[in-house]
Design a protein around this motif. Structure first.
Motif, PDB file in Angstrom:
ATOM      1  N   VAL A   1       0.846  -1.196   0.000  1.00 31.45           N
ATOM      2  CA  VAL A   1       0.000   0.000   0.000  1.00 31.45           C
ATOM      3  C   VAL A   1       0.878   1.242   0.000  1.00 31.45           C
ATOM      4  CG1 VAL A   1      -1.837   1.249   1.213  1.00 31.45           C
ATOM      5  CG2 VAL A   1      -1.754  -1.256   1.330  1.00 31.45           C
ATOM      6  N   THR A   2       0.605   2.140  -0.928  1.00 28.13           N
ATOM      7  CA  THR A   2       1.300   3.418  -1.002  1.00 28.13           C
ATOM      8  C   THR A   2       0.247   4.521  -1.026  1.00 28.13           C
ATOM      9  OG1 THR A   2       3.120   2.433  -2.244  1.00 28.13           O
ATOM     10  CG2 THR A   2       2.917   4.828  -2.342  1.00 28.13           C
ATOM     11  N   ALA A   3       0.447   5.541  -0.215  1.00 23.99           N
ATOM     12  CA  ALA A   3      -0.503   6.653  -0.147  1.00 23.99           C
ATOM     13  C   ALA A   3       0.245   7.978  -0.286  1.00 23.99           C
ATOM     14  CB  ALA A   3      -1.277   6.617   1.169  1.00 23.99           C
TER      15      ALA A   3
ATOM     16  N   THR B   1      -4.599   6.677  -2.530  1.00 27.14           N
ATOM     17  CA  THR B   1      -4.005   5.426  -2.065  1.00 27.14           C
ATOM     18  C   THR B   1      -4.012   4.419  -3.200  1.00 27.14           C
ATOM     19  OG1 THR B   1      -4.768   5.853   0.182  1.00 27.14           O
ATOM     20  CG2 THR B   1      -4.157   3.576  -0.349  1.00 27.14           C
ATOM     21  N   VAL B   2      -2.843   3.851  -3.456  1.00 24.05           N
ATOM     22  CA  VAL B   2      -2.634   2.839  -4.495  1.00 24.05           C
ATOM     23  C   VAL B   2      -2.255   1.556  -3.772  1.00 24.05           C
ATOM     24  CG1 VAL B   2      -1.257   2.221  -6.520  1.00 24.05           C
ATOM     25  CG2 VAL B   2      -1.746   4.630  -6.032  1.00 24.05           C
ATOM     26  N   PHE B   3      -2.845   0.438  -4.163  1.00 24.26           N
ATOM     27  CA  PHE B   3      -2.495  -0.821  -3.495  1.00 24.26           C
ATOM     28  C   PHE B   3      -2.568  -1.977  -4.467  1.00 24.26           C
ATOM     29  CE2 PHE B   3      -7.004  -0.301  -3.116  1.00 24.26           C
ATOM     30  CZ  PHE B   3      -7.549  -1.571  -3.162  1.00 24.26           C
ATOM     31  N   TRP B   4      -1.897  -3.055  -4.123  1.00 29.96           N
ATOM     32  CA  TRP B   4      -1.911  -4.269  -4.936  1.00 29.96           C
ATOM     33  C   TRP B   4      -1.630  -5.443  -4.019  1.00 29.96           C
ATOM     34  CZ3 TRP B   4       1.502  -0.354  -4.884  1.00 29.96           C
ATOM     35  CH2 TRP B   4       2.812  -0.622  -4.542  1.00 29.96           C
ATOM     36  N   GLU B   5      -2.136  -6.592  -4.392  1.00 28.65           N
ATOM     37  CA  GLU B   5      -1.921  -7.792  -3.590  1.00 28.65           C
ATOM     38  C   GLU B   5      -0.482  -8.220  -3.746  1.00 28.65           C
ATOM     39  OE1 GLU B   5      -4.150 -12.021  -2.622  1.00 28.65           O
ATOM     40  OE2 GLU B   5      -4.891 -10.757  -4.238  1.00 28.65           O
ATOM     41  N   SER B   6       0.165  -8.560  -2.620  1.00 26.09           N
ATOM     42  CA  SER B   6       1.561  -9.005  -2.639  1.00 26.09           C
ATOM     43  C   SER B   6       1.621 -10.374  -3.315  1.00 26.09           C
ATOM     44  CB  SER B   6       2.128  -9.103  -1.230  1.00 26.09           C
ATOM     45  OG  SER B   6       2.145  -7.848  -0.623  1.00 26.09           O
ATOM     46  N   PRO B   7       2.332 -10.494  -4.433  1.00 26.96           N
ATOM     47  CA  PRO B   7       2.362 -11.778  -5.144  1.00 26.96           C
ATOM     48  C   PRO B   7       3.251 -12.821  -4.489  1.00 26.96           C
ATOM     49  CG  PRO B   7       3.680 -10.165  -6.315  1.00 26.96           C
ATOM     50  CD  PRO B   7       3.027  -9.456  -5.160  1.00 26.96           C
TER      51      PRO B   7
END
Length: 146
Positions: free
Chosen positions: A117-119, A134-140
Motif C-alpha cells: 500500500v502506497t498513499a 491510495t494505491v495498493f496491490w496484492e503481494s504476489p
C-alpha cells in the motif's frame, strides 16, 4: 457566472481540482486506487479497487476513512494489529507525507490478503491538502494465511 459542479454519478459534487484530477486518473487505470478527501471521507474507489476489496463503492457509499480501515481489520504481516493512524493512508493524511508499507487486511468479501500500500497526500497549487490518493496491490510473493 460559474457553472455548477458536475456530479460524480453518485450524487456527490467533486470538491477540488486535485481530487477531480486524481479521480480521473484512478478511473482510467487498472491499478487499484481509492481517494480520501480533505475531511477524511473515502469519496471514490476505482473498479480495480472494488474487485480487490470485494465490494463496490456504490454498495459502501461515502464512508469515513476511519470506518473504512476498521472494516478491513488491518494487520501487520506478522498478524499484530495495525492502527489506522499507522497505515499508509493514515500517515499520508495526518502527517501530510507519502507512506508505504506491506499490510494484511480482511477484505469486504471476508478474504484475508496481504497488500503493498502506497498513499500520497494531494496538495493544491497553494500548498493546501485536498486529500489522499491510495494505491495498493496484492503481494504476489507472500499470500496471507489465517
Amino acid at each position: 457566472m460559474s457553472a455548477a459542479p458536475q456530479s460524480d454519478g453518485l450524487g456527490q459534487a467533486p470538491k477540488s481540482l486535485p481530487l477531480i484530477l486524481a479521480r480521473e486518473l484512478a478511473a482510467n487505470l487498472a491499478t487499484p486506487m481509492f481517494l480520501i478527501d480533505g475531511e477524511g471521507i473515502v469519496v471514490y474507489c476505482n473498479e480495480a479497487a472494488e474487485l480487490m476489496l470485494g465490494k463496490s463503492y456504490a454498495e459502501m457509499g461515502a464512508i469515513s476513512a476511519a470506518d473504512f480501515g476498521e472494516m478491513l481489520h488491518l494487520e501487520h504481516p506478522d498478524g499484530s494489529p495495525l492502527s489506522r493512524r499507522a497505515s499508509p493512508p493514515g500517515v499520508a493524511f495526518l502527517e501530510r507525507t507519502p507512506a508505504h508499507s506491506t499490510l494484511c487486511a480482511t477484505t469486504l468479501d471476508e478474504s484475508h490478503k496481504q497488500f503493498e500500500v502506497t498513499a500520497y497526500p494531494l496538495f493544491g497549487r497553494t500548498g493546501d491538502m485536498h486529500g489522499v490518493l491510495t494505491v495498493f496491490w496484492e503481494s504476489p510473493e507472500k499470500q496471507a494465511t489465517v
